[in-house]
Design a protein around this motif. Sequence first.
Motif, PDB file in Angstrom:
ATOM      1  N   LEU A  67       0.862  -1.172   0.000  1.00  0.00           N
ATOM      2  CA  LEU A  67       0.000   0.000   0.000  1.00  0.00           C
ATOM      3  C   LEU A  67       0.904   1.229   0.000  1.00  0.00           C
ATOM      4  N   THR A  68       0.708   2.100  -0.992  1.00  0.00           N
ATOM      5  CA  THR A  68       1.515   3.314  -1.100  1.00  0.00           C
ATOM      6  C   THR A  68       0.614   4.530  -0.890  1.00  0.00           C
ATOM      7  N   ILE A  69       0.963   5.313   0.132  1.00  0.00           N
ATOM      8  CA  ILE A  69       0.269   6.563   0.457  1.00  0.00           C
ATOM      9  C   ILE A  69       1.352   7.605   0.708  1.00  0.00           C
ATOM     10  N   ARG A  70       1.206   8.784   0.124  1.00  0.00           N
ATOM     11  CA  ARG A  70       2.167   9.884   0.298  1.00  0.00           C
ATOM     12  C   ARG A  70       3.596   9.470  -0.047  1.00  0.00           C
ATOM     13  N   GLY A  71       3.735   8.581  -1.023  1.00  0.00           N
ATOM     14  CA  GLY A  71       5.065   8.158  -1.449  1.00  0.00           C
ATOM     15  C   GLY A  71       5.723   7.121  -0.557  1.00  0.00           C
ATOM     16  N   THR A  72       5.029   6.679   0.476  1.00  0.00           N
ATOM     17  CA  THR A  72       5.552   5.664   1.392  1.00  0.00           C
ATOM     18  C   THR A  72       4.824   4.351   1.135  1.00  0.00           C
ATOM     19  N   THR A  73       5.577   3.280   1.014  1.00  0.00           N
ATOM     20  CA  THR A  73       5.007   1.962   0.743  1.00  0.00           C
ATOM     21  C   THR A  73       5.228   1.053   1.942  1.00  0.00           C
ATOM     22  N   ARG A  74       4.156   0.416   2.374  1.00  0.00           N
ATOM     23  CA  ARG A  74       4.202  -0.542   3.480  1.00  0.00           C
ATOM     24  C   ARG A  74       3.342  -1.754   3.099  1.00  0.00           C
ATOM     25  N   LYS A 131     -15.718  -8.872  -0.462  1.00  0.00           N
ATOM     26  CA  LYS A 131     -15.797  -7.936   0.658  1.00  0.00           C
ATOM     27  C   LYS A 131     -14.549  -8.104   1.502  1.00  0.00           C
ATOM     28  N   GLY A 132     -14.095  -7.001   2.104  1.00  0.00           N
ATOM     29  CA  GLY A 132     -12.912  -7.128   2.934  1.00  0.00           C
ATOM     30  C   GLY A 132     -12.650  -5.928   3.806  1.00  0.00           C
ATOM     31  N   THR A 133     -11.659  -6.108   4.664  1.00  0.00           N
ATOM     32  CA  THR A 133     -11.303  -5.055   5.611  1.00  0.00           C
ATOM     33  C   THR A 133      -9.859  -5.227   6.067  1.00  0.00           C
ATOM     34  N   THR A 134      -9.280  -4.133   6.509  1.00  0.00           N
ATOM     35  CA  THR A 134      -7.983  -4.144   7.169  1.00  0.00           C
ATOM     36  C   THR A 134      -7.914  -2.907   8.058  1.00  0.00           C
ATOM     37  N   THR A 135      -7.035  -2.935   9.012  1.00  0.00           N
ATOM     38  CA  THR A 135      -6.803  -1.767   9.870  1.00  0.00           C
ATOM     39  C   THR A 135      -5.356  -1.342   9.687  1.00  0.00           C
ATOM     40  N   ILE A 136      -5.174  -0.055   9.434  1.00  0.00           N
ATOM     41  CA  ILE A 136      -3.824   0.476   9.252  1.00  0.00           C
ATOM     42  C   ILE A 136      -3.563   1.578  10.269  1.00  0.00           C
ATOM     43  N   ASN A 137      -2.297   1.863  10.487  1.00  0.00           N
ATOM     44  CA  ASN A 137      -1.889   2.991  11.315  1.00  0.00           C
ATOM     45  C   ASN A 137      -1.433   4.078  10.351  1.00  0.00           C
ATOM     46  N   ARG A 138      -2.204   5.161  10.259  1.00  0.00           N
ATOM     47  CA  ARG A 138      -1.926   6.206   9.274  1.00  0.00           C
ATOM     48  C   ARG A 138      -0.535   6.816   9.446  1.00  0.00           C
ATOM     49  N   PRO A 187      -4.683   7.194  15.432  1.00  0.00           N
ATOM     50  CA  PRO A 187      -3.805   6.794  14.328  1.00  0.00           C
ATOM     51  C   PRO A 187      -4.352   5.609  13.532  1.00  0.00           C
ATOM     52  N   THR A 188      -5.268   4.838  14.106  1.00  0.00           N
ATOM     53  CA  THR A 188      -5.775   3.671  13.385  1.00  0.00           C
ATOM     54  C   THR A 188      -6.957   4.052  12.498  1.00  0.00           C
ATOM     55  N   VAL A 189      -6.938   3.492  11.308  1.00  0.00           N
ATOM     56  CA  VAL A 189      -7.986   3.711  10.323  1.00  0.00           C
ATOM     57  C   VAL A 189      -8.417   2.344   9.809  1.00  0.00           C
ATOM     58  N   VAL A 190      -9.710   2.100   9.819  1.00  0.00           N
ATOM     59  CA  VAL A 190     -10.252   0.857   9.281  1.00  0.00           C
ATOM     60  C   VAL A 190     -10.613   1.110   7.817  1.00  0.00           C
ATOM     61  N   VAL A 191     -10.059   0.292   6.940  1.00  0.00           N
ATOM     62  CA  VAL A 191     -10.352   0.386   5.516  1.00  0.00           C
ATOM     63  C   VAL A 191     -11.284  -0.769   5.166  1.00  0.00           C
ATOM     64  N   GLU A 192     -12.385  -0.434   4.469  1.00  0.00           N
ATOM     65  CA  GLU A 192     -13.394  -1.439   4.118  1.00  0.00           C
ATOM     66  C   GLU A 192     -13.673  -1.356   2.619  1.00  0.00           C
ATOM     67  N   PHE A 193     -13.933  -2.501   2.034  1.00  0.00           N
ATOM     68  CA  PHE A 193     -14.348  -2.469   0.631  1.00  0.00           C
ATOM     69  C   PHE A 193     -15.412  -3.525   0.379  1.00  0.00           C
ATOM     70  N   ASP A 194     -16.251  -3.208  -0.562  1.00  0.00           N
ATOM     71  CA  ASP A 194     -17.327  -4.084  -1.020  1.00  0.00           C
ATOM     72  C   ASP A 194     -17.256  -3.975  -2.542  1.00  0.00           C
ATOM     73  N   ALA A 195     -16.583  -4.920  -3.171  1.00  0.00           N
ATOM     74  CA  ALA A 195     -16.227  -4.773  -4.590  1.00  0.00           C
ATOM     75  C   ALA A 195     -16.929  -5.775  -5.489  1.00  0.00           C
ATOM     76  N   VAL A 196     -17.220  -5.311  -6.680  1.00  0.00           N
ATOM     77  CA  VAL A 196     -17.702  -6.166  -7.750  1.00  0.00           C
ATOM     78  C   VAL A 196     -16.650  -6.099  -8.849  1.00  0.00           C
ATOM     79  N   VAL A 197     -16.175  -7.276  -9.244  1.00  0.00           N
ATOM     80  CA  VAL A 197     -15.217  -7.353 -10.340  1.00  0.00           C
ATOM     81  C   VAL A 197     -15.867  -8.134 -11.479  1.00  0.00           C
ATOM     82  N   VAL A 198     -15.563  -7.716 -12.724  1.00  0.00           N
ATOM     83  CA  VAL A 198     -16.231  -8.297 -13.892  1.00  0.00           C
ATOM     84  C   VAL A 198     -15.197  -8.839 -14.877  1.00  0.00           C
TER      85      VAL A 198
END
Length: 179
Positions: free
Chosen positions: A111-118, A142-149, A166-177
Amino acid sequence: MSTTRPSELTGDYVIDATRTRIGFVARHTMSTRVRGHVDAFEGNVHLDGEHPWKSSVRLVIQAKDVQTKNRQRDTLVRDKFLDAKSHPTITFTSTDVLQSDATHYELTGDLTIRGTTRSVTLNVELTDTEPDSQGNLWAHLKGTTTINRKDWNVNWNAFTSAMVSPTVVVEFDAVVVRG
């Protein structure tokens, strides 16, 4: 879930942005939860039903599109926290997939945010598959993860560091075709 056999899932998919939701939840120290989402994103998925570890995901989110339903807060998040002008995209590229059971997976990636990859790991569930009216196969994930911003330097100043968890829960509900 439908009766699609794993081998029938194998192929290349695109994320359907009209039927996909990518959101996040951050806690303010005043015990409120701030919910947000993004609408401007694109991505590709390769599923290998017989060999899940050969599956892959690539997602690109436009940082200027982060929305929390509060114009002032959105500007702060985009400009101060994410520095969207200097870092216009947030990306996720998978590096590993582990299957937990018939429908659950652990998806690890960069995951790359603000030029930092973790590295992060998402818990993913394949909830449904079905052909559409044009004969394309779609899959619902569907999925989730928790990151430390702070791991990505997503902070503005000492005051916001104290006021926003500092913790942020990221959630997604995706449809792929698969076309």
